[in-house]
Design a protein around this motif. Structure first.
Motif, PDB file in Angstrom:
ATOM      1  N   THR A 152      47.182  36.167  42.642  1.00  0.00           N
ATOM      2  CA  THR A 152      45.927  36.173  41.896  1.00  0.00           C
ATOM      3  C   THR A 152      44.776  35.686  42.758  1.00  0.00           C
ATOM      4  N   LEU A 153      44.990  34.583  43.467  1.00  0.00           N
ATOM      5  CA  LEU A 153      43.952  34.044  44.348  1.00  0.00           C
ATOM      6  C   LEU A 153      43.586  35.047  45.433  1.00  0.00           C
ATOM      7  N   ARG A 154      44.584  35.718  45.962  1.00  0.00           N
ATOM      8  CA  ARG A 154      44.310  36.686  47.034  1.00  0.00           C
ATOM      9  C   ARG A 154      43.451  37.835  46.515  1.00  0.00           C
ATOM     10  N   ASN A 155      43.813  38.393  45.376  1.00  0.00           N
ATOM     11  CA  ASN A 155      43.035  39.504  44.832  1.00  0.00           C
ATOM     12  C   ASN A 155      41.631  39.067  44.446  1.00  0.00           C
ATOM     13  N   ALA A 156      41.519  37.882  43.863  1.00  0.00           N
ATOM     14  CA  ALA A 156      40.189  37.388  43.485  1.00  0.00           C
ATOM     15  C   ALA A 156      39.337  37.153  44.721  1.00  0.00           C
ATOM     16  N   LEU A 269      39.605  51.027  42.633  1.00  0.00           N
ATOM     17  CA  LEU A 269      39.815  49.818  43.421  1.00  0.00           C
ATOM     18  C   LEU A 269      39.382  48.577  42.641  1.00  0.00           C
ATOM     19  N   VAL A 270      38.240  48.676  41.966  1.00  0.00           N
ATOM     20  CA  VAL A 270      37.779  47.561  41.141  1.00  0.00           C
ATOM     21  C   VAL A 270      38.782  47.295  40.016  1.00  0.00           C
ATOM     22  N   MET A 271      39.278  48.347  39.419  1.00  0.00           N
ATOM     23  CA  MET A 271      40.259  48.214  38.339  1.00  0.00           C
ATOM     24  C   MET A 271      41.505  47.487  38.836  1.00  0.00           C
ATOM     25  N   ASN A 272      41.955  47.823  40.041  1.00  0.00           N
ATOM     26  CA  ASN A 272      43.121  47.152  40.607  1.00  0.00           C
ATOM     27  C   ASN A 272      42.897  45.643  40.712  1.00  0.00           C
ATOM     28  N   GLY A 273      41.764  45.260  41.304  1.00  0.00           N
ATOM     29  CA  GLY A 273      41.499  43.837  41.480  1.00  0.00           C
ATOM     30  C   GLY A 273      41.369  43.096  40.168  1.00  0.00           C
ATOM     31  N   VAL A 274      40.622  43.662  39.228  1.00  0.00           N
ATOM     32  CA  VAL A 274      40.392  42.993  37.944  1.00  0.00           C
ATOM     33  C   VAL A 274      41.697  42.881  37.156  1.00  0.00           C
ATOM     34  N   GLN A 275      42.465  43.961  37.106  1.00  0.00           N
ATOM     35  CA  GLN A 275      43.700  43.939  36.316  1.00  0.00           C
ATOM     36  C   GLN A 275      44.694  42.928  36.877  1.00  0.00           C
TER      37      GLN A 275
END
Length: 424
Positions: A152-156, A269-275
């Motif tokens: 989670t931290l990595r994606n955020a 790509l935004v959807m991937n990060g947010v989800q």
């Protein structure tokens, strides 16, 4: 009368206890934030500041990454001797020096050198990062949750860093690119300090067990004779190819194969990060009562469906393409949140603690090898036809299922993949 124990918000969200470990959390977040600043702009930076063409810069970066492949193997013994925290801190320090060197690189060989150092630092850090979770989750009770939190931290961090990087580049031109490089170097320096100051032995729940110095005889030969672990590494290599669709396949497939606008790729790509950020910890909590091998097998099947749906969009009517792409991305993201913490947990569970560094190095090598091979292989398949890369990825995902069930049978009754009381 049945008494009920209240469940904390932290537990409902699937978050681990971070008391005494906040410097570790900060190090992960700062590292990912800095990486996100420059991730999408490395090639652009060198073409703007050196006068070299895109092909020359790309070749230099590729050569550097190939030269860095042995880094994981070299890092394993260092983890076994000095510990994961020290190895991770050294990896971040090397990355800080490397990105500082970006500012001084003006020729092709200099680009190879600084990118080699940057990749070596990153590989050393990520080879050690699993060991950091072992130290944080003293006793192993919250290990899956820690892996979920790290993801989670990595994606955020990557998402926020990427957005900030885009703003800086848009407003600052070449000067903005140099600023990104400097900020990235400073972020790695900051992460190094946080790791150096973190003391895992002070965490609640008893002192963490350090990596044992003086690993037993056998070294990597002993790891390679461990059939269960070699099977896990092979399974992970299959999954690495699938994980590369975001950086290597999705945008070119959408624009060249489906003739969609570039913003569609951006929205996915935004959807991937947010989800992932919003659901990773909760999904991990919901699934932690199941065997890791079963969770990974289910995630592989979900991925296979996602890849098939991506492929079907090549022959879908125009009105259905956008909805179909976002549905496929939703499934791909769901599979990612299911698989990541449990795959990492298995990589620790099946490793001999006395040789953990070497085991994790072999596991990391599957990531490095897949990341090196995937760009050429996936683009070659795409040239042969829009369906070929998706068919290849779907076949790998399906093939992983019987391999995971075999791994489950090979795991000793006392292992994590076995079914304790109450675990399905």
């Amino acid at each position: 009368m049945t008494s009920t124990v209240p469940v904390s918000v932290q537990d409902r969200l699937g978050l681990p206890d971070t008391t005494g470990r906040r410097r570790l959390v900060g190090a992960h977040l700062v590292d990912s934030l800095g990486t996100g600043l420059l991730l999408a702009f490395t090639v652009l930076y060198f073409t703007r500041t050196t006068g070299l063409g895109v092909a020359a810069v790309g070749a230099a970066i590729t050569l550097a990454r190939l030269l860095a492949l042995p880094t994981a193997i070299l890092t394993g013994p260092l983890i076994d001797r000095f510990g994961a925290r020290q190895a991770a801190a050294c990896g971040n320090a090397l990355s800080a020096v490397a990105y500082g060197g970006f500012l001084l690189a003006h020729q092709a060989w200099q680009i190879v050198l600084v990118c080699l150092l940057a990749q070596a630092g990153a590989v050393a850090y990520w080879t050690s990062s699993t060991g950091l979770v072992v130290l944080a989750a003293a006793g192993g009770g919250e290990r899956t949750r820690w892996f979920a939190l790290v993801q989670t931290l990595r994606n955020a961090g990557l998402g926020i860093g990427g957005a900030l990087g885009s703003l800086v580049v848009a407003g600052g031109g070449t000067g903005g690119l140099r600023l990104l490089v400097l900020l990235n170097a400073l972020s790695y320096a900051g992460a190094t300090v946080l790791l150096a100051r973190w003391r895992p032995a002070g965490a609640p729940g008893g002192p963490a067990t350090p990596d044992r110095p003086g690993a037993p005889a056998g070294g990597y030969r002993r790891v390679l004779r461990d059939g269960r672990y070699v099977l896990l590494v092979g399974i992970n290599l299959c999954s690495v190819f699938g994980s590369m669709i975001i950086s290597m396949l999705l945008a070119v497939y959408l624009t060249e194969g489906l003739h969609q606008q570039a913003w569609v790729a951006g929205s996915l790509l935004v959807m991937n990060g947010v989800q992932v950020v919003l659901t990773q910890s909760v999904v991990a909590r919901r699934l932690e009562r199941f065997r890791p091998t079963r969770v990974l097998a289910a995630a592989s099947l979900v991925n296979a469906v996602a890849f098939a749906l991506f492929a079907l969009m090549a022959s879908a009517p125009g009105w259905a393409v956008l909805a179909g792409l976002h549905a496929a991305m939703f499934l791909f993201n769901a599979a990612e949140t299911m698989a990541t913490p449990f795959a990492e947990d298995l990589s620790v569970s099946l490793a001999d603690p006395a040789l953990r560094g070497r085991y994790l190095a072999v596991y990391q090598l599957s990531w490095n090898t897949g990341q090196a091979l995937a760009p050429g292989l996936l683009t070659l398949l795409l040239v042969r036809g829009a369906l070929w890369p998706w068919a290849f990825l779907a076949a790998l995902a399906v093939a992983a299922v019987p391999a995971l069930l075999l791994l489950e049978r090979l795991v000793a009754p006392g292992g994590r993949a076995a079914s304790p009381a109450g675990v399905k």
